[in-house]
Design a protein around this motif. Structure first.
Motif, PDB file in Angstrom:
ATOM      1  N   ALA A  40       0.837  -1.206   0.000  1.00 10.65           N
ATOM      2  CA  ALA A  40       0.000   0.000   0.000  1.00 10.65           C
ATOM      3  C   ALA A  40       0.871   1.256   0.000  1.00 10.65           C
ATOM      4  N   LEU A  41       1.982   1.197   0.728  1.00 10.40           N
ATOM      5  CA  LEU A  41       2.907   2.326   0.748  1.00 10.40           C
ATOM      6  C   LEU A  41       3.523   2.544  -0.635  1.00 10.40           C
ATOM      7  N   LEU A  42       3.842   1.449  -1.317  1.00 13.41           N
ATOM      8  CA  LEU A  42       4.390   1.537  -2.666  1.00 13.41           C
ATOM      9  C   LEU A  42       3.414   2.241  -3.603  1.00 13.41           C
ATOM     10  N   GLU A  43       2.155   1.870  -3.535  1.00 14.50           N
ATOM     11  CA  GLU A  43       1.133   2.501  -4.368  1.00 14.50           C
ATOM     12  C   GLU A  43       0.895   3.953  -3.940  1.00 14.50           C
ATOM     13  N   ALA A  44       0.938   4.183  -2.631  1.00 11.13           N
ATOM     14  CA  ALA A  44       0.655   5.522  -2.119  1.00 11.13           C
ATOM     15  C   ALA A  44       1.793   6.505  -2.372  1.00 11.13           C
ATOM     16  N   SER A  45       2.991   5.993  -2.692  1.00 10.38           N
ATOM     17  CA  SER A  45       4.124   6.895  -2.921  1.00 10.38           C
ATOM     18  C   SER A  45       3.858   7.830  -4.094  1.00 10.38           C
ATOM     19  N   ASP A  65       0.801   8.698  -5.126  1.00 13.38           N
ATOM     20  CA  ASP A  65      -0.253   9.600  -4.662  1.00 13.38           C
ATOM     21  C   ASP A  65       0.332  10.728  -3.823  1.00 13.38           C
ATOM     22  N   PHE A  66       1.349  10.396  -3.009  1.00 15.42           N
ATOM     23  CA  PHE A  66       1.969  11.394  -2.145  1.00 15.42           C
ATOM     24  C   PHE A  66       2.624  12.502  -2.969  1.00 15.42           C
ATOM     25  N   MET A  67       3.370  12.122  -4.011  1.00 18.73           N
ATOM     26  CA  MET A  67       4.015  13.123  -4.853  1.00 18.73           C
ATOM     27  C   MET A  67       2.981  13.974  -5.593  1.00 18.73           C
ATOM     28  N   VAL A  68       1.875  13.343  -5.985  1.00 19.92           N
ATOM     29  CA  VAL A  68       0.819  14.079  -6.675  1.00 19.92           C
ATOM     30  C   VAL A  68       0.246  15.165  -5.771  1.00 19.92           C
ATOM     31  N   THR A  69      -0.013  14.816  -4.518  1.00 14.21           N
ATOM     32  CA  THR A  69      -0.582  15.816  -3.599  1.00 14.21           C
ATOM     33  C   THR A  69       0.378  16.973  -3.361  1.00 14.21           C
ATOM     34  N   LEU A  70       1.684  16.723  -3.470  1.00 18.00           N
ATOM     35  CA  LEU A  70       2.668  17.775  -3.276  1.00 18.00           C
ATOM     36  C   LEU A  70       2.735  18.742  -4.461  1.00 18.00           C
ATOM     37  N   LEU A  98      13.392   3.336 -14.397  1.00 16.26           N
ATOM     38  CA  LEU A  98      13.871   3.090 -13.035  1.00 16.26           C
ATOM     39  C   LEU A  98      13.028   2.040 -12.318  1.00 16.26           C
ATOM     40  N   VAL A  99      11.707   2.054 -12.558  1.00 15.89           N
ATOM     41  CA  VAL A  99      10.836   1.030 -11.963  1.00 15.89           C
ATOM     42  C   VAL A  99      11.230  -0.357 -12.472  1.00 15.89           C
ATOM     43  N   ALA A 100      11.484  -0.476 -13.784  1.00 14.04           N
ATOM     44  CA  ALA A 100      11.894  -1.764 -14.356  1.00 14.04           C
ATOM     45  C   ALA A 100      13.239  -2.197 -13.770  1.00 14.04           C
ATOM     46  N   GLY A 103      11.499   4.767  -4.724  1.00 14.83           N
ATOM     47  CA  GLY A 103      12.136   5.935  -5.322  1.00 14.83           C
ATOM     48  C   GLY A 103      11.818   6.066  -6.796  1.00 14.83           C
ATOM     49  N   ALA A 104      11.811   4.955  -7.503  1.00 13.98           N
ATOM     50  CA  ALA A 104      11.495   4.967  -8.933  1.00 13.98           C
ATOM     51  C   ALA A 104      10.050   5.377  -9.179  1.00 13.98           C
ATOM     52  N   ARG A 105       9.147   4.908  -8.334  1.00 13.56           N
ATOM     53  CA  ARG A 105       7.738   5.267  -8.494  1.00 13.56           C
ATOM     54  C   ARG A 105       7.526   6.767  -8.255  1.00 13.56           C
ATOM     55  N   ILE A 106       8.323   7.344  -7.371  1.00 11.00           N
ATOM     56  CA  ILE A 106       8.220   8.782  -7.114  1.00 11.00           C
ATOM     57  C   ILE A 106       8.656   9.570  -8.346  1.00 11.00           C
ATOM     58  N   ILE A 107       9.759   9.143  -8.999  1.00  7.18           N
ATOM     59  CA  ILE A 107      10.205   9.793 -10.236  1.00  7.18           C
ATOM     60  C   ILE A 107       9.132   9.666 -11.319  1.00  7.18           C
TER      61      ILE A 107
END
Length: 545
Positions: free
Chosen positions: A94-99, A101-106, A137-139, A152-156
């Protein structure tokens, strides 16, 4: 909130060439009406954009959507595989998926303002380049089987997604007014996205199984996104020529000039978004979050309920999420012709100018979503679960198009549509973070069962029904909210009334409306801060598990 009890008076349509042309066409063909939005009374030496150019813009943008939706469907389809390979629990997933979402809200709100200033075509180019870098980076993280690298890759990747989410619909809003093609084009683009998402979700576990390495699923997504970047660059070139060659589009009902980009940042207009806009967002708050979180877990839930492997479960969840792709364009045409964005259930064919026949039942989407979640929660048989998937697929087809078009229709100023849609995304992603973390904790607490998680789904879906019902009741009493129910003929005939209500909103009731808008923004900020707290808590407890 300036809710008015009186029924609105009849007003003659605005006297311009656009109205006359549309009235001659009638209401039989939503697609043919798309060209009329470009005929305006604004003096110009440039000709209006022909239908072929408009349809070409829709087709190119839809190809971009197809590629991006492909990669979006991968992670949820491989939830079981990712948990096994990355050695993580449900809370960490869930944290991986929410990462993201977190960047989007920022960053989504600044991105919306920037999109309105720069234009959608310019914004989407650098957004997709950054999105592709994130996918690479995700791959690589999947190849290394590293959870922290994956976050980190999901955030990018999210940084690129932030830019592209708003840009696509901003472009559509500058080409097509409400009830004159906007819903149809959004629906077609969403349908292409559903097809792309279906292919990505359905083939994710197939690629992983046949190659013997789950990281190949993500590398395939990278190759698909390279095609998306080529398409994006072509659209940038196409859009640049179009805006030089053709005159700006105007709303045939109100005369408002539609813009692709603004000369300055229009913070004042963004801060004064109408209360009807926030009503639409209230429905999206619960309906969209239910859909997003359910789709995150649909494949694994299908594995458990049907007792099947990941490949078959991937096909089932792909079907339930995207099977209604053929209904979406039809819904878009329906909305452009007949309105009824709140009810989407009953309209007057005998007298399309009669408001009283328009509003009768709550939105199909909210009701259907609740029925689906109720079946999953209270019916424990495989037949009942399959029925729930079927109802969900049908209900989901009504949601995104209606919400996006309602946001556009509720706004006084098209020039800040990018910022307004960014507000919607910010709100949804904030809610998603909170619900994802709660769902992950509940699933871990239930020893990987979905018993308590489904109860959360039921609550969210029930709230969407409550909001739908309130919107229907309010639309009986409020002229401003009743705009969402207007047919195309009603909108053309009552354009002057819309302009008068716009003037009253800003001048006569300006102080009260600005106060209401600020209160809604304050509530949004509270939700965003709450989601950040949930994310930080999830990060701490997730890594300590």
């Amino acid at each position: 909130m300036a809710i008015v009890n009186d029924m609105e008076p009849e007003h003659p349509p605005l006297q311009n060439s656009s109205n006359e042309a549309i009235e001659k066409l009638g209401t039989g063909d939503a697609v043919a009406s798309l060209t009329n939005g470009s005929e305006t009374s604004i003096p110009t030496t440039k000709p209006p954009a022909p239908l072929t150019w408009k349809l070409a813009a829709v087709a190119i943008t839809s190809l971009i959507r197809f590629g991006s939706a492909w990669s979006d469907g991968i992670t949820s389809a491989m939830k079981s595989t990712l948990k096994k390979k990355l050695k993580i629990n449900n809370r960490q997933f869930a944290l991986l998926e929410a990462s993201e979402d977190f960047m989007v809200t920022l960053l989504i709100l600044p991105s919306g303002l920037l999109t309105d200033r720069m234009g959608g075509a310019n914004t989407i180019v650098y957004g997709n380049l950054l999105f592709t870098l994130g996918l690479i980076l995700v791959a690589a993280a999947a190849q290394a089987e590293s959870f922290k690298f994956m976050i980190g890759a999901r955030i990018i990747k999210a940084l690129g997604d932030i830019a592209t989410q708003v840009a696509q619909y901003k472009m559509f809003s500058s080409w097509f007014p409400p009830s004159s093609g906007f819903a149809s084009t959004v629906a077609f683009e969403l349908a292409m996205g559903k097809i792309g998402g279906f292919v990505g979700t359905a083939t994710a576990n197939v690629i992983s199984h046949n190659t013997g390495k789950f990281s190949w699923t993500f590398w395939v997504a990278v190759f698909v996104n390279i095609f998306v970047n080529i398409t994006t660059l072509f659209f940038w070139w196409f859009s640049k020529i179009a805006f030089k060659k053709f005159s700006p589009v105007a709303d045939p009902s109100t005369g408002e000039k539609l813009t692709e980009r603004s000369k300055k940042f229009e913070l004042k207009k963004v801060s004064e978004l109408p209360w009807t806009f926030w009503c639409v967002l209230a429905f999206s708050l619960f309906e969209t979050s239910t859909a997003v979180i359910f789709q995150q877990n649909a494949t694994e839930m299908a594995q458990q309920r049907f007792d099947i492997n990941a490949i078959k479960a991937g096909w089932y969840s792909a079907t339930v999420q995207y099977a209604g792709f053929f209904l979406v364009p039809l819904l878009g045409i329906f909305i452009d012709l007949f309105g009824n964005r709140i009810s989407i259930s009953k309209f007057s064919i005998v007298n399309p100018m009669d408001d009283s026949a328009d509003i009768s039942t709550v939105a199909f989407c909210g009701t259907g979503m609740f029925i689906s979640m109720a079946l999953i929660n209270w019916v424990n048989t495989q037949t009942g679960f399959a029925a729930a998937f079927g109802v969900y697929a049908f209900a989901l087809s009504f949601g995104p198009t209606t919400i996006i078009d309602s946001i556009r229709t509720s706004m006084w100023h098209q020039s800040v549509f990018g910022s307004a849609y960014a507000v919607k995304i910010c709100m949804n992603n904030s809610m998603n973070i909170i619900v994802r973390i709660i769902a992950g904790v509940l699933q871990d607490y239930d020893d990987n069962s979905y018993r308590r998680v489904v109860q959360l789904y039921v609550f969210l879906a029930a709230m969407s029904v409550v909001v739908s019902a309130l919107l229907v009741l309010l639309s009986w009493r409020s002229i401003d909210l009743r705009y969402l129910q207007w047919t195309r003929k009603q909108r053309l005939a009552k354009g002057q009334l819309w302009n008068e209500r716009k003037k009253q909103f800003h001048e006569i009731n300006g102080v009260r409306n600005r106060r209401a808008s600020k209160a809604c923004f304050a509530a949004l900020i509270t939700l965003v801060v709450g989601s950040w707290c949930a994310y930080i808590w999830g990060a701490v407890t997730g890594h300590n598990s």
